[in-house]
Write an enzyme that holds these catalytic residues in place. Sequence first.
Site, PDB file in Angstrom:
ATOM      1  CD  GLU A  25      -1.322  -0.474   3.545  1.00 34.70           C
ATOM      2  OE1 GLU A  25      -2.152  -1.387   3.468  1.00 34.70           O
ATOM      3  OE2 GLU A  25      -1.286   0.354   4.443  1.00 34.70           O
ATOM      4  CB  CYS A  65       3.284   7.456   2.837  1.00 31.52           C
ATOM      5  SG  CYS A  65       3.740   6.243   4.076  1.00 31.52           S
ATOM      6  CB  CYS A  89       4.040  -1.767  13.537  1.00 35.33           C
ATOM      7  SG  CYS A  89       4.134  -1.666  11.748  1.00 35.33           S
ATOM      8  CB  CYS A 114       8.207  -4.943   8.556  1.00 35.12           C
ATOM      9  SG  CYS A 114       9.673  -4.225   9.348  1.00 35.12           S
ATOM     10  CB  CYS A 146       1.802   1.582   5.775  1.00 34.84           C
ATOM     11  SG  CYS A 146       1.684   3.251   5.118  1.00 34.84           S
ATOM     12  CB  CYS A 194       7.371  -2.451  15.944  1.00 34.14           C
ATOM     13  SG  CYS A 194       9.024  -2.028  15.370  1.00 34.14           S
TER      14      CYS A 194
HETATM   15  N1  SAH Z   1      10.125   0.744   9.349  1.00 35.38           N
HETATM   16  C1  SAH Z   1      10.283   2.138   9.373  1.00 35.38           C
HETATM   17  C2  SAH Z   1       9.370   2.880   8.419  1.00 35.38           C
HETATM   18  C3  SAH Z   1       7.959   2.418   8.332  1.00 35.38           C
HETATM   19  S1  SAH Z   1       6.949   2.647   9.740  1.00 35.38           S
HETATM   20  C4  SAH Z   1      10.137   2.681  10.777  1.00 35.38           C
HETATM   21  O1  SAH Z   1       9.695   1.946  11.651  1.00 35.38           O
HETATM   22  O2  SAH Z   1      10.513   3.820  10.982  1.00 35.38           O
HETATM   23  C5  SAH Z   1       6.597   4.390   9.653  1.00 35.38           C
HETATM   24  C6  SAH Z   1       6.191   5.000  11.009  1.00 35.38           C
HETATM   25  O3  SAH Z   1       4.897   4.557  11.407  1.00 35.38           O
HETATM   26  C7  SAH Z   1       7.140   4.610  12.142  1.00 35.38           C
HETATM   27  O4  SAH Z   1       7.502   5.722  12.904  1.00 35.38           O
HETATM   28  C8  SAH Z   1       6.287   3.644  12.927  1.00 35.38           C
HETATM   29  O5  SAH Z   1       6.717   3.518  14.218  1.00 35.38           O
HETATM   30  C9  SAH Z   1       4.909   4.227  12.786  1.00 35.38           C
HETATM   31  N2  SAH Z   1       3.821   3.310  13.138  1.00 35.38           N
HETATM   32  C10 SAH Z   1       3.784   1.970  12.978  1.00 35.38           C
HETATM   33  N3  SAH Z   1       2.624   1.467  13.434  1.00 35.38           N
HETATM   34  C11 SAH Z   1       1.893   2.520  13.890  1.00 35.38           C
HETATM   35  C12 SAH Z   1       0.600   2.651  14.480  1.00 35.38           C
HETATM   36  N4  SAH Z   1      -0.178   1.580  14.688  1.00 35.38           N
HETATM   37  N5  SAH Z   1       0.183   3.885  14.825  1.00 35.38           N
HETATM   38  C13 SAH Z   1       0.964   4.963  14.614  1.00 35.38           C
HETATM   39  N6  SAH Z   1       2.183   4.911  14.066  1.00 35.38           N
HETATM   40  C14 SAH Z   1       2.664   3.694  13.707  1.00 35.38           C
HETATM   41 FE1  SF4 Z   2       8.741  -2.595  10.650  1.00 35.37          FE
HETATM   42 FE2  SF4 Z   2       6.481  -1.518  11.507  1.00 35.37          FE
HETATM   43 FE3  SF4 Z   2       8.581  -1.638  13.127  1.00 35.37          FE
HETATM   44 FE4  SF4 Z   2       8.598   0.053  11.021  1.00 35.37          FE
HETATM   45  S1  SF4 Z   2       7.245   0.139  12.791  1.00 35.37           S
HETATM   46  S2  SF4 Z   2      10.223  -1.342  11.710  1.00 35.37           S
HETATM   47  S3  SF4 Z   2       7.415  -1.167   9.535  1.00 35.37           S
HETATM   48  S4  SF4 Z   2       7.473  -3.393  12.283  1.00 35.37           S
END
Ligand code: SAH
Ligand code: SF4
Length: 338
Positions: free
Chosen positions: A81, A95, A109, A102, A325, A106
Site C-alpha cells: 500500500e 508515503c 505495528c 517487515c 500502512c 514492532c
Molecule cells: N520501518 C520504518 C518505516 C515504516 S513505519 C520505521 O519503523 O521507521 C513508519 C512510522 O509509522 C514509524 O515511525 C512507525 O513507528 C509508525 N507506526 C507503525 N505502526 C503505527 C501505528 N499503529 N500507529 C501509529 N504509528 C505507527
Molecule cells: Fe517494521 Fe512496523 Fe517496526 Fe517500522 S514500525 S520497523 S514497519 S514493524
Amino acid sequence: MNFEKLEEIMKTEPAFRWKQTKKAIFRDLIADWNEATVLPKNIREKLQREAPLGIDAEILSSKDKKSVKACIKLQDGLSIETVLMKHTDKRNTVCVSSQVGCPLGCLFCVTGEMGFKRNLTASEIARQVLFFARNLKKQNKKVTNVVFMGMGEPLLNWENVKKAINIINDDREGFGIGARKISVSTAGITEGIEKLSSEFPQINLAISLHASRDKLRGELMPVNKKYPLSKILKTVDEYVKKTNRKVMFEYVMLKDVNDSESHARELAKMLKYPLYMVNLIAYNPNGRFNPTPPEKIKKFKAILEKAGIFTTQRYRFGTDIEAACGQLAYRRGENDFS
Ligand code: SAH
Ligand code: SF4
C-alpha cells in the site's frame, strides 16, 4: 507495469532509447505508449504488447479527501500500500512501502504483525510514486514529497531503496523530486543510517524511537536488542556532525506505556542537540495498546518544548481508511502471511 520486463526489451535497443523510455514514463508520465512519440512506432507497438503501462491498484479515499490510499497489486500476487497525503500548504506527499511486510515485528505495528514476505524492487517502489504522479497530473498537480514510511524497513532493503531514490530524485529521467523533499524513516539500523548519510546527505532522516529507555523500547521493538538507544544516538550524533541536517525522532503515543511526564523528561534529556526534533504520532490502534488522550499528548509536548525541543504532533493521515500502512492488505487477506 513490469519495469524489469521493459528493461529487458530495451536492452536490445541503443542506450539512448532506454533514457527516452525512462523519461517518457517518469517525467512525462505517459499513460499509453502511443504518447511516447520520441520512440519509433515499432518499439511503441512492441512495448504496448509486452510491457503495458497500467498499474493494477485499488483506491480508497478518506472521508475528508485529504488522503488517498492505493493498494497496488504486484506481479507475484502480493499487494502493497501507498498513501497520498494532500497537505493544506499544497504539498502532495506519497508515503511508500519498501518491503512486503517487515521482519522487525514492532508490537504496535500492523505491518510488523504480518511478518516479512520480501523486499520490493526499485521499480516496485518507484511505481508507487508513479501511480499517484499520474493521478495528480490529471488535476495539474504534482507529487512534491516522498516519505519512506509505508510498509517495511527501508534500511534493510538498501540497494533497492537507493535505486528508487535515484529515480525519484533524477530530474532528467526520473520524477525530479529534490533530495530535501525525500525522507527515510528507520527503526534505527545504524549501518543503513551511515550509508544514507554518505550517499544522500541531503535526504531527511527520521528515527522511530518510541521509548526513552532500552527496557521499554526492547519490549515494543525487538530490534532494540541489536540497535539499542546508545548505539542509535551515537550514530545520529555522527550523522548530524557530518551533514548538519535536522533529524526527526518519531514517537508513537501509547497510553500508559510510554507517555508519562517522566518519559517526556527523559526523552528531552536524551535529545540535547538543537537539530533534534520530535514528532509525536497518534497511535492508530492495532488491538494491542490504547491511544494516549489528546490532553496528555499536549502535556508531553509541552515538557519537550520547555526543554527547547522542537516538537510537532501528527495524526496519521486517513486513519478512517485504515491508512496505517499494512492494515488494508492484511485485512483483505491478499497477503498470505502465516
Ligand atoms: N520501518 C520504518 C518505516 C515504516 S513505519 C520505521 O519503523 O521507521 C513508519 C512510522 O509509522 C514509524 O515511525 C512507525 O513507528 C509508525 N507506526 C507503525 N505502526 C503505527 C501505528 N499503529 N500507529 C501509529 N504509528 C505507527
Ligand atoms: Fe517494521 Fe512496523 Fe517496526 Fe517500522 S514500525 S520497523 S514497519 S514493524
